[in-house]
Enzyme design. Sequence first.
Site, PDB file in Angstrom:
ATOM      1  CB  THR A 189      -0.946   0.012   1.225  1.00  0.00           C
ATOM      2  OG1 THR A 189      -1.724   1.209   1.194  1.00  0.00           O
ATOM      3  CG2 THR A 189      -0.176  -0.041   2.536  1.00  0.00           C
ATOM      4  NE  ARG A 190       0.533   5.183  -5.078  1.00  0.00           N
ATOM      5  CZ  ARG A 190       0.124   4.558  -6.191  1.00  0.00           C
ATOM      6  NH1 ARG A 190       0.503   3.338  -6.433  1.00  0.00           N
ATOM      7  NH2 ARG A 190      -0.652   5.174  -7.053  1.00  0.00           N
ATOM      8  CG  HIS A 194      -9.223   4.668   5.146  1.00  0.00           C
ATOM      9  ND1 HIS A 194      -9.033   5.374   6.306  1.00  0.00           N
ATOM     10  CD2 HIS A 194      -8.692   5.424   4.157  1.00  0.00           C
ATOM     11  CE1 HIS A 194      -8.425   6.524   6.029  1.00  0.00           C
ATOM     12  NE2 HIS A 194      -8.205   6.577   4.737  1.00  0.00           N
ATOM     13  CG  HIS A 197      -7.158  -0.953   1.057  1.00  0.00           C
ATOM     14  ND1 HIS A 197      -6.687   0.285   0.701  1.00  0.00           N
ATOM     15  CD2 HIS A 197      -7.665  -1.513  -0.062  1.00  0.00           C
ATOM     16  CE1 HIS A 197      -6.901   0.467  -0.596  1.00  0.00           C
ATOM     17  NE2 HIS A 197      -7.494  -0.607  -1.079  1.00  0.00           N
ATOM     18  NE  ARG A 283     -12.296  -1.498  -8.634  1.00  0.00           N
ATOM     19  CZ  ARG A 283     -13.450  -1.063  -9.102  1.00  0.00           C
ATOM     20  NH1 ARG A 283     -14.345  -1.931  -9.515  1.00  0.00           N
ATOM     21  NH2 ARG A 283     -13.721   0.202  -9.160  1.00  0.00           N
TER      22      ARG A 283
END
Length: 381
Positions: A189-190, A194, A197, A283
């Site tokens: 992740t970057r 929340h 995720h 996605r």
Amino acid sequence: MSVLSADRLISPHGGTLVNRTGDRPEDLDALERFPVTSRELSDLDMIASGALSPLEGFMSRADYQHVVEEMHLASGLPWALPVALAVDEAPDGDRVALTDEADRAIATLEVDEVFPYDKEREAELCFRTTDDAHPGVARLYGQKPLYLAGRVTVFERPQQPFPELALDPAETRRIFAERSWKRVVGFQTRNPIHRAHEYLTKVALETVDGLLVHPLVGETKADDVPVEVRVACYRTLLEGYYPEGRAVLSAFPAAMRYAGPREAIWHAICRKNYGCSHFIVGRDHAGVGDYYGTYDAQLIFDEFAPHELDVEPMFFEHTFWCNVCGSMASTKSCPHGAADRVHLSGTKVREMLGEGDVPPVEFTRPEVARVLIDAYRRPEE
Ligand SMILES: [Zn+2]
């Protein structure tokens, strides 16, 4: 750590975990110096740590061409993106020093070959666009005209903003082995995590032994949430909502290329080196703007033969809280309509946090919201 427990983990890509760290050579001052960009520096360090196994240096012409044209190394092993060092001219000697942006020598390279490359061809095939408005393409077009190939030895590792999170593949593998994990899912992740995720990682975690939360701390876009803030969010979330023995937080030192589908493959292979048997692909993974279709980063995995990558991608849809289901869900698992779903745009969330308003608990954990609110308000104080 028993040999047996380490053997339970997935093998590194190509079978052996590379280590290209070494001692500062005595003849360093006599070597011709070549500067590296921040992206090349991050590649260099990942070669050193084995995160890019089996690569031992910057790519040869044969590897480069196979990767660009066919998504495989010359050896036939899958590989998705060039790892190449751009220079202005060929060196005189057979060894050179590589220097960082502060002009400190950090590594040596044994010169294998120097070759010209076709920037448009690389852009077209790797980024699926030749548009220089794409940040990865713009950087490629701005590069020096030749690639310098050769094995590297890194004797000065870059300072990490969070040393305790800077785990090399050998270290994450040791941690997984100590916990007797076999199946481990990596999550890249970057952004702050929340509920949406968090849900993906937990759905994945239900079927494997452990979770590696592996945020990008390398170079990202200027409008991404600052890394210190994100790390505080990850720590808060993991402390409050994941069993202590099931999740590991570590930093992924790669620089973003924004190459979308090909970068998803590259990210999966890197995580395999860190010991992950599974990798979450959502996605528009590693995308930017409208350059890639929503599912392109998932579909590209079908271009490899079954088990060729070994690491197993886990594909996810966009997820949300549904008021009728009373749970997190996606269009794959919830039949209700948009009106029943809690949806907030990124802009709306930033607005709320900036105002000091806590977004709904269905969207983000209140503890995470508080970290973000504190960060957004800091400039005024
Ligand atoms: Zn529903």
